[in-house]
Design a protein around this motif. Structure first.
Motif, PDB file in Angstrom:
ATOM      1  N   VAL A  89       0.912  -1.079  -0.015  1.00  0.00           N
ATOM      2  CA  VAL A  89      -0.148  -0.033   0.066  1.00  0.00           C
ATOM      3  C   VAL A  89       0.902   1.380   0.003  1.00  0.00           C
ATOM      4  N   GLY A  90       0.549   2.151  -0.767  1.00  0.00           N
ATOM      5  CA  GLY A  90       1.348   3.362  -0.979  1.00  0.00           C
ATOM      6  C   GLY A  90       2.506   3.457  -1.962  1.00  0.00           C
ATOM      7  N   GLU A  91       2.854   2.386  -2.279  1.00  0.00           N
ATOM      8  CA  GLU A  91       4.127   2.338  -3.470  1.00  0.00           C
ATOM      9  C   GLU A  91       3.517   2.789  -4.685  1.00  0.00           C
ATOM     10  N   THR A  92       4.483   3.266  -5.485  1.00  0.00           N
ATOM     11  CA  THR A  92       4.311   3.884  -7.004  1.00  0.00           C
ATOM     12  C   THR A  92       4.722   2.577  -7.744  1.00  0.00           C
ATOM     13  N   LEU A  93       3.636   2.079  -8.482  1.00  0.00           N
ATOM     14  CA  LEU A  93       3.853   0.879  -9.006  1.00  0.00           C
ATOM     15  C   LEU A  93       3.945   1.086 -10.647  1.00  0.00           C
ATOM     16  N   VAL A  94       5.035   0.539 -11.277  1.00  0.00           N
ATOM     17  CA  VAL A  94       5.269   0.811 -12.742  1.00  0.00           C
ATOM     18  C   VAL A  94       5.575  -0.574 -13.320  1.00  0.00           C
ATOM     19  N   VAL A  95       4.841  -0.969 -14.487  1.00  0.00           N
ATOM     20  CA  VAL A  95       4.881  -2.218 -15.140  1.00  0.00           C
ATOM     21  C   VAL A  95       5.576  -1.803 -16.259  1.00  0.00           C
ATOM     22  N   CYS A  96       6.713  -2.589 -16.735  1.00  0.00           N
ATOM     23  CA  CYS A  96       7.708  -1.941 -17.694  1.00  0.00           C
ATOM     24  C   CYS A  96       7.630  -3.250 -18.799  1.00  0.00           C
ATOM     25  N   ARG A 100      -3.756  -5.252 -15.947  1.00  0.00           N
ATOM     26  CA  ARG A 100      -4.699  -4.184 -15.349  1.00  0.00           C
ATOM     27  C   ARG A 100      -5.153  -4.535 -14.098  1.00  0.00           C
ATOM     28  N   GLU A 101      -5.221  -5.882 -14.030  1.00  0.00           N
ATOM     29  CA  GLU A 101      -5.630  -6.140 -12.532  1.00  0.00           C
ATOM     30  C   GLU A 101      -4.637  -5.641 -11.293  1.00  0.00           C
ATOM     31  N   LEU A 102      -3.435  -5.336 -11.417  1.00  0.00           N
ATOM     32  CA  LEU A 102      -2.627  -4.812 -10.688  1.00  0.00           C
ATOM     33  C   LEU A 102      -2.865  -3.328 -10.452  1.00  0.00           C
ATOM     34  N   GLU A 103      -3.571  -2.537 -11.110  1.00  0.00           N
ATOM     35  CA  GLU A 103      -4.007  -1.213 -10.946  1.00  0.00           C
ATOM     36  C   GLU A 103      -2.514  -0.270 -10.893  1.00  0.00           C
ATOM     37  N   PRO A 104      -1.690  -0.560 -11.902  1.00  0.00           N
ATOM     38  CA  PRO A 104      -0.621  -0.006 -11.780  1.00  0.00           C
ATOM     39  C   PRO A 104      -0.872   1.558 -11.946  1.00  0.00           C
ATOM     40  N   ASP A 105       0.070   2.437 -11.470  1.00  0.00           N
ATOM     41  CA  ASP A 105       0.435   3.988 -11.688  1.00  0.00           C
ATOM     42  C   ASP A 105       0.543   4.174 -13.131  1.00  0.00           C
ATOM     43  N   LEU A 106       1.627   3.153 -13.656  1.00  0.00           N
ATOM     44  CA  LEU A 106       1.902   3.593 -15.109  1.00  0.00           C
ATOM     45  C   LEU A 106       2.330   2.143 -15.668  1.00  0.00           C
ATOM     46  N   VAL A 107       2.151   2.140 -17.054  1.00  0.00           N
ATOM     47  CA  VAL A 107       2.376   0.914 -17.825  1.00  0.00           C
ATOM     48  C   VAL A 107       3.341   1.698 -18.978  1.00  0.00           C
ATOM     49  N   VAL A 108       4.706   0.865 -19.314  1.00  0.00           N
ATOM     50  CA  VAL A 108       5.371   1.278 -20.359  1.00  0.00           C
ATOM     51  C   VAL A 108       5.079   0.119 -21.322  1.00  0.00           C
ATOM     52  N   LEU A 109       4.981   0.328 -22.641  1.00  0.00           N
ATOM     53  CA  LEU A 109       4.707  -0.748 -23.469  1.00  0.00           C
ATOM     54  C   LEU A 109       5.368  -0.411 -24.737  1.00  0.00           C
ATOM     55  N   SER A 110       6.420  -1.280 -25.126  1.00  0.00           N
ATOM     56  CA  SER A 110       7.352  -1.232 -26.117  1.00  0.00           C
ATOM     57  C   SER A 110       7.113  -2.457 -26.940  1.00  0.00           C
ATOM     58  N   PHE A 141       7.808   0.989 -31.426  1.00  0.00           N
ATOM     59  CA  PHE A 141       7.170   2.037 -30.861  1.00  0.00           C
ATOM     60  C   PHE A 141       7.242   1.793 -29.307  1.00  0.00           C
ATOM     61  N   CYS A 142       7.289   3.072 -28.530  1.00  0.00           N
ATOM     62  CA  CYS A 142       7.044   2.984 -27.021  1.00  0.00           C
ATOM     63  C   CYS A 142       5.918   3.903 -26.558  1.00  0.00           C
ATOM     64  N   SER A 143       5.079   3.424 -25.904  1.00  0.00           N
ATOM     65  CA  SER A 143       4.031   4.242 -25.352  1.00  0.00           C
ATOM     66  C   SER A 143       3.807   3.973 -23.769  1.00  0.00           C
ATOM     67  N   LEU A 144       3.009   4.947 -23.500  1.00  0.00           N
ATOM     68  CA  LEU A 144       2.610   4.966 -22.023  1.00  0.00           C
ATOM     69  C   LEU A 144       1.081   5.010 -21.819  1.00  0.00           C
ATOM     70  N   TRP A 145       0.915   4.332 -20.690  1.00  0.00           N
ATOM     71  CA  TRP A 145      -0.651   3.882 -20.403  1.00  0.00           C
ATOM     72  C   TRP A 145      -0.809   4.081 -18.935  1.00  0.00           C
ATOM     73  N   LYS A 146      -2.010   4.516 -18.649  1.00  0.00           N
ATOM     74  CA  LYS A 146      -2.610   4.611 -17.048  1.00  0.00           C
ATOM     75  C   LYS A 146      -3.964   3.858 -17.164  1.00  0.00           C
ATOM     76  N   PRO A 147      -4.298   3.319 -16.193  1.00  0.00           N
ATOM     77  CA  PRO A 147      -5.636   2.591 -16.020  1.00  0.00           C
ATOM     78  C   PRO A 147      -6.632   3.928 -15.683  1.00  0.00           C
ATOM     79  N   HIS A 148      -7.761   3.399 -16.350  1.00  0.00           N
ATOM     80  CA  HIS A 148      -9.022   4.344 -16.082  1.00  0.00           C
ATOM     81  C   HIS A 148      -9.256   3.745 -14.474  1.00  0.00           C
ATOM     82  N   ARG A 149      -9.268   4.646 -13.303  1.00  0.00           N
ATOM     83  CA  ARG A 149      -9.572   4.148 -12.146  1.00  0.00           C
ATOM     84  C   ARG A 149     -10.966   3.764 -11.777  1.00  0.00           C
ATOM     85  N   ARG A 150     -11.157   2.624 -11.214  1.00  0.00           N
ATOM     86  CA  ARG A 150     -12.212   2.089 -10.889  1.00  0.00           C
ATOM     87  C   ARG A 150     -12.945   2.864  -9.649  1.00  0.00           C
ATOM     88  N   ASN A 151     -14.201   3.060  -9.704  1.00  0.00           N
ATOM     89  CA  ASN A 151     -14.670   3.555  -8.256  1.00  0.00           C
ATOM     90  C   ASN A 151     -15.138   2.527  -7.072  1.00  0.00           C
TER      91      ASN A 151
END
Length: 527
Positions: free
Chosen positions: A360-367, A388-398, A517-527
Motif C-alpha cells: 500500500v502506498g508504493e508507486t507501481l510501474v509495469v515495464c 490491468r488487475e494490478l492497478e499500476p500507476d504507469l504501464v510502459v509498452l514497447s 514504438f514505445c507508449s505510456l498507459w494509465k488505467p481508468h481508475r475504478r470507483n
C-alpha cells in the motif's frame, strides 16, 4: 526469490562514487549517458563512461572465441545449378569465416535466381591476402544496403518468400530448387543478404521438418541463440549491442525517463517506495541508469526501490530467455549499495497480486519491453488483463511496429518477419561497422527467431487492445523526448525518432521505415 541490498556502511560519502564506477560496466557505455545529461541527473557523460558491469578480472576478450558462436568455414565448390539468362548482375563474395584459413578459389559463376522477377547473380571470390587478415566483403556489406532500395538489391527475400509460398502450396520441386540456390548463397559472415539467406533457410527447414517433409540442408551449423550461448559471451553481446544500436536502448531510455517523470510530477511520491515490474528483454542492462538517476534526484531517492523480474509472466519470444548460469542481480545489488540506494530484487513467474507482493502506498510501474506480442491472441489478451488487475500507476509498452493487424497465413507472416529481420541485419551491419564478431552473431542468431514467431502487429492494433483492457494512453514528457533525441545522436545517422503530434506513442525508425514504438498507459481508475 528475493535479493536485497542497501547502503554499504564501509563506504564513506566521498568514496562511494569512486567505488561504483568500478562495479558496473566493463566497457564505456554511451547509452547510459542520455539520462544523466538531463534535468533529473545533473551529471555529465564523462562521469559515467567507465562504469563496469562485472569486475575487471573477468576478461571478456576471450568471449568471442566461444565454440558455440565461433566462425564457421564454408566451401563453394558445389556444381553449378542450371542456368538461365537474366539481365541484371551484381557481385557476390565468399567471405572467409576464420582468420587462419584461406578461402578456396572460386571461378566466376552464374546462378539463376527464381523470384518475383528473377535476376542474375555474378560473383567471383578472391583469395584473402595472407598478411592482412581482412575479410573480403561484397558490395552490400557494412550497412550500405537500405530498406528503401529496390527489391533487386534485397535478393534474399526474393528467394525466401517464394520458397515459403512453395512450401504452403506443397510444390516440393520448387522448394528443392530454391533450397539449392539458398545453400549456395547463405553465409553468417557475409552482407545482410547472405546472412538473411542463412537464417531464413534454417527457419524454412525447421518449418518443413515439422510438417514431415525431408529436404537435405547442407547448411552451416545452426546459429547461436541466447539460450545456447555461454553466459560471458551473452553478457558481452547485450552490453555491446546497447552501445552500438538503439534497438533496445532507445525504448529503455524513454521508459526510464517516464518513470522518473512519474515521481517528479507528484511530490508526494518522493518518499514512497518505487516498485518496477520488469517484463522485458534487457536482462538487467536497462536499470543501472535508472538507479543512478534516482540516487541523484534533488528530492532524494525513494526509501525503497523494488525490482520484480517477471519474465515468465509473458509468452516467450526472441531475446526473452537468458542462458543458464547468467546472473545480474548480485552485481546490480552491489552497484545499488555503492550509490547508497536501497534496492530489493524479486523474481516471479506470474502477475498475481500475491506473487508480485504489492504494498500500500508504493508507486507501481509495469515495464513491458518487446514481450507482449508473442503467443496467440488469447495469450496476449490474458497477459494484458493480468497487468490491468494490478492497478499500476504507469504501464510502459514497447513493441515491434509490424504495421499489420490480425493473424495472417504462413507465407505472408514469413514475408513480414523476413522484412523485420532484414532491418535488424542491415542495422547491425552498420552498428558493427561490417565486422564479424561473436557478439554480433549471438544477437543476430537470436533475432532470427523472429522468422518462427507470429507476425508483429502495428501500433494501432495495440492501441485498440490496450483501450479495450481499460487503459488510456499518456503523452511523453519533454524530458523523455529530449533524452531520446540525445541518445539517437550517439548512433548511426539512419536511425530517427518519430513523434507525430496527433499520437502519444514515439516510434523508432531505420532508413525511413518503422521498427518499434514505445507508449505510456494509465488505467481508468475504478470507483
Amino acid at each position: 526469490m528475493t535479493f536485497e541490498g542497501g547502503p554499504d556502511p564501509n563506504l564513506s560519502p566521498n568514496r562511494h562514487h569512486q567505488h561504483h564506477v568500478m562495479d558496473w560496466l566493463e566497457d564505456s557505455v554511451s547509452f547510459l549517458s542520455s539520462f544523466l545529461d538531463d534535468s533529473y541527473a545533473g551529471n555529465t557523460a564523462d562521469q559515467i563512461t567507465s562504469y563496469e558491469w562485472w569486475t575487471q578480472e573477468e576478461d571478456q576478450a576471450n568471449m568471442i572465441h566461444n565454440p558455440l558462436v565461433s566462425t564457421l568455414a564454408t566451401s563453394n565448390n558445389s556444381p553449378l545449378l542450371p542456368q538461365a539468362e537474366f539481365s541484371k548482375k551484381r557481385k557476390l563474395s565468399t567471405n572467409p569465416t576464420t582468420p587462419n584459413k584461406t578461402p578456396t578459389h572460386q571461378n566466376r559463376q552464374r546462378i539463376a535466381i527464381e523470384g518475383d522477377g528473377g535476376f542474375e547473380e555474378e560473383g567471383e571470390a578472391n583469395k584473402k591476402p595472407a598478411a592482412t587478415g581482412r575479410k573480403n566483403q561484397g558490395k552490400g556489406n557494412a550497412g550500405s544496403s537500405s530498406n528503401g532500395v529496390s527489391k533487386e538489391v534485397r535478393w534474399a527475400e526474393q528467394l525466401l518468400n517464394p520458397c515459403a509460398a512453395a512450401i504452403e502450396a506443397a510444390n516440393i520441386s520448387r522448394v528443392r530448387h530454391l533450397f539449392c540456390v539458398l545453400q549456395e548463397l547463405q553465409s553468417f559472415s557475409g552482407d545482410a543478404n547472405h546472412r538473411l539467406a542463412a537464417h531464413g533457410l534454417r527457419a524454412l527447414s525447421n518449418h518443413i521438418s515439422a510438417a514431415g517433409i525431408a529436404i537435405p540442408n547442407r547448411g552451416e551449423t545452426p546459429a547461436a541463440t541466447f539460450a545456447t550461448t555461454e553466459p560471458k559471451l551473452f553478457r558481452s553481446a547485450i552490453i555491446k549491442f546497447h552501445e552500438v544500436s538503439p534497438w533496445f536502448a532507445f525504448p529503455s531510455s524513454l521508459a526510464n525517463a517516464s518513470i522518473l517523470q512519474t515521481l517528479t510530477l507528484d511530490p508526494s511520491r518522493h518518499a514512497r517506495s518505487l516498485h518496477v515490474v520488469d517484463i522485458g528483454v534487457s536482462h538487467g542492462v536497462q536499470w543501472p541508469t535508472l538507479l543512478d538517476a534516482l540516487a541523484r534526484r534533488p528530492g532524494g531517492a525513494p526509501k525503497l526501490v523494488r525490482l520484480a523480474v517477471a519474465g515468465g509472466a509473458a509468452p516467450p519470444g526472441p531475446f526473452s530467455v537468458a542462458p543458464p548460469g547468467y546472473d545480474f542481480q548480485s552485481h546490480l545489488l552491489r552497484y545499488a549499495r555503492s550509490i547508497d540506494l536501497n534496492l530489493r530484487i524479486d523474481h516471479t513467474e506470474d502477475l498475481g497480486a500475491g506473487s508480485v507482493a504489492l504494498t500500500v502506498g508504493e508507486t507501481l510501474v509495469v515495464c513491458v519491453q518487446f514481450r507482449a506480442g508473442h503467443g496467440r491472441a488469447d495469450d496476449r489478451t490474458a497477459f494484458l488483463r493480468s497487468i490491468r488487475e494490478l492497478e499500476p500507476d504507469l504501464v510502459v509498452l514497447s513493441e515491434i511496429d509490424g504495421g499489420g493487424g490480425g493473424e495472417v497465413g504462413f507465407p505472408a507472416g514469413f514475408a513480414r518477419n523476413a522484412e523485420l529481420l532484414w532491418t535488424f541485419l542491415d542495422s547491425t551491419s552498420a552498428a558493427f561497422k561490417g565486422r564479424d564478431s561473436g557478439e554480433r552473431r549471438v544477437m543476430e542468431g537470436e533475432a532470427a527467431r523472429f522468422l518462427e514467431t507470429a507476425a508483429s502487429e502495428g501500433r494501432d492494433m495495440w492501441r485498440e487492445r490496450m483501450a479495450t483492457m481499460g487503459f488510456r494512453e499518456e503523452a511523453f514528457g519533454e524530458e523523455a523526448l529530449d533524452a531520446g533525441k540525445a541518445l539517437l545522436r550517439k548512433y548511426d545517422g539512419n536511425w530517427e525518432m518519430k513523434a507525430a503530434p496527433a499520437e502519444a506513442a514515439v516510434g523508432l525508425w531505420w532508413k525511413g521505415h518503422p521498427v518499434s514504438f514505445c507508449s505510456l498507459w494509465k488505467p481508468h481508475r475504478r470507483n
